[in-house]
Design an enzyme around this catalytic site. Structure first.
Site, PDB file in Angstrom:
ATOM      1  N   LEU A  64      -2.960  -5.399  -7.462  1.00  0.00           N
ATOM      2  CA  LEU A  64      -4.242  -6.214  -7.006  1.00  0.00           C
ATOM      3  C   LEU A  64      -4.512  -5.831  -5.376  1.00  0.00           C
ATOM      4  O   LEU A  64      -3.738  -5.360  -4.828  1.00  0.00           O
ATOM      5  CB  LEU A  64      -3.228  -7.620  -6.919  1.00  0.00           C
ATOM      6  CG  LEU A  64      -2.914  -7.957  -8.483  1.00  0.00           C
ATOM      7  CD1 LEU A  64      -2.008  -9.102  -8.541  1.00  0.00           C
ATOM      8  CD2 LEU A  64      -4.334  -8.409  -9.185  1.00  0.00           C
ATOM      9  N   PRO A  65      -5.405  -6.670  -5.049  1.00  0.00           N
ATOM     10  CA  PRO A  65      -5.719  -6.175  -3.677  1.00  0.00           C
ATOM     11  C   PRO A  65      -4.965  -6.458  -2.506  1.00  0.00           C
ATOM     12  O   PRO A  65      -4.934  -5.895  -1.404  1.00  0.00           O
ATOM     13  CB  PRO A  65      -7.398  -7.022  -3.606  1.00  0.00           C
ATOM     14  CG  PRO A  65      -7.744  -7.397  -4.854  1.00  0.00           C
ATOM     15  CD  PRO A  65      -6.326  -7.430  -5.530  1.00  0.00           C
ATOM     16  N   THR A  95      -0.393  -2.714  -2.788  1.00  0.00           N
ATOM     17  CA  THR A  95       0.016  -2.454  -1.437  1.00  0.00           C
ATOM     18  C   THR A  95       0.059  -3.691  -0.680  1.00  0.00           C
ATOM     19  O   THR A  95      -1.087  -4.277  -0.380  1.00  0.00           O
ATOM     20  CB  THR A  95      -1.129  -1.405  -0.777  1.00  0.00           C
ATOM     21  OG1 THR A  95      -0.755   0.009  -1.323  1.00  0.00           O
ATOM     22  CG2 THR A  95      -0.564  -1.126   0.735  1.00  0.00           C
ATOM     23  N   LYS A 171       5.049   3.013   1.713  1.00  0.00           N
ATOM     24  CA  LYS A 171       3.522   3.129   1.984  1.00  0.00           C
ATOM     25  C   LYS A 171       2.729   2.793   3.135  1.00  0.00           C
ATOM     26  O   LYS A 171       2.014   3.531   3.663  1.00  0.00           O
ATOM     27  CB  LYS A 171       2.930   2.145   0.766  1.00  0.00           C
ATOM     28  CG  LYS A 171       1.378   2.104   0.710  1.00  0.00           C
ATOM     29  CD  LYS A 171       0.801   3.403   0.241  1.00  0.00           C
ATOM     30  CE  LYS A 171      -0.725   3.141   0.224  1.00  0.00           C
ATOM     31  NZ  LYS A 171      -1.283   2.435  -0.917  1.00  0.00           N
ATOM     32  N   LYS A 246      -6.622  -2.942   6.380  1.00  0.00           N
ATOM     33  CA  LYS A 246      -5.711  -3.888   5.794  1.00  0.00           C
ATOM     34  C   LYS A 246      -4.192  -3.116   5.841  1.00  0.00           C
ATOM     35  O   LYS A 246      -3.306  -3.792   6.327  1.00  0.00           O
ATOM     36  CB  LYS A 246      -6.094  -3.804   4.335  1.00  0.00           C
ATOM     37  CG  LYS A 246      -5.194  -4.534   3.583  1.00  0.00           C
ATOM     38  CD  LYS A 246      -5.217  -4.439   2.008  1.00  0.00           C
ATOM     39  CE  LYS A 246      -3.772  -4.611   1.284  1.00  0.00           C
ATOM     40  NZ  LYS A 246      -3.886  -4.038  -0.115  1.00  0.00           N
TER      41      LYS A 246
END
Length: 296
Positions: A64-65, A95, A171, A246
């Protein structure tokens, strides 16, 4: 294996496609009806909600975003936890921030005894299509052993980072460095051009000297240096600048909570924020070099 796969964007769709090709039966959910139909033609089953997709699944995967989407898909009334069976393993490949990963995992364990992992990926859309992604997995050793064979059908490098949440830590730290290194390469290439050296020559020197890094030798931001890089196709495709923004935001916020300085990361975040405000957030993140180039 019967797998619920929720989130079929630029990364999720090719990941799901590889699982279908590997012979798994997929329950699919996404708001994009076009991609749902495309995957259904390959053998996937369309679900009406995350809850519907999770029902009867032997494994749940979400991609998902952002953190808000993860919380919604998992915790809402029609979310995954409303349909998942007791003890079913699960993994979120989005992420997001480490705390959200831990919070959702705790809610899953408390409600259904679900053992959940976080497993963000690296490798971009090309890696998702080719099945060569790197998965950074935060999970118990037992869950990692369960997930590893399935993740290996979507990726080449499956790394156990530690407990849930550590995949996200790996990450954001990696992408923090990536954002900084791309800014550094952009500054060096633009300076060399302004001073009069041929950029191909400069790139060749950097890539055989101590300045060598992935942002230069594989993804060089100067047009024409690397034929396969987005810079050689008008900064299209690849990893969008808004996505880098982001990730840098996730890193700087995590650093704030840990009271850990990330001075260069904060500068890189501001540079990408400026790029986004100029309306260039949809370009590949290597287009940050245009912040340093003189208008032609």
């Amino acid at each position: 294996m019967k797998i619920a796969f929720i989130g079929l964007g630029n990364m999720g769709a090719p990941m799901a496609r590889n699982l279908i090709k590997a012979g798994h039966a997929l329950n699919l959910f996404d708001l994009n009806q076009t991609v749902l139909k495309e995957l259904a033609e390959l053998g996937g089953s369309i679900s009406d909600s995350p809850r519907d997709a999770a029902q009867g699944a032997e494994l749940v995967i979400t991609m998902l975003p952002a953190a808000a989407h993860v919380r919604s898909v998992w915790l809402n009334e029609d979310g995954v936890l409303a349909g998942i069976g007791n003890g079913v393993p699960a993994v979120d490949c989005s992420t997001i921030d480490p705390q959200t990963a831990r919070d959702v995992a705790a809610a899953a364990a408390a409600k259904h005894g679900v053992v959940m992992a976080d497993a963000p990926v690296s490798g971009g859309t090309g890696g998702a299509q080719a099945g060569t992604l790197t998965f950074m997995v935060g999970a118990t050793p037992e869950l990692f052993a369960t997930l590893q064979p399935v993740l290996a059908q979507m990726g080449r490098n499956i790394v156990h980072c530690g407990d849930v949440g550590t995949g996200q830590i790996a990450k954001i730290c990696n992408n923090l460095l990536l954002g900084i290194s791309m800014v550094g390469v952009s500054e060096a290439m633009a300076l060399g051009d302004a001073l009069g050296i041929d950029t191909q020559v400069l790139a060749g020197i950097i890539n055989s000297s101590t300045g060598r890094c992935w942002s230069s030798d594989t993804y060089n931001p100067w047009p024409g240096v690397i034929e396969t890089a987005p810079s050689s196709r008008g900064y299209t495709g690849g990893f969008g600048a808004d996505l880098m923004l982001k990730d840098l935001g996730l890193a700087t916020e995590a650093a704030r909570q840990a009271k850990q300085p990330v001075i260069l990361g904060a500068v890189a975040q501001q540079l990408y924020q400026s790029m986004s405000q100029r309306g260039e957030g949809g370009k590949d993140f290597s287009a940050i070099i245009n912040s340093y180039r003189k208008p032609e």
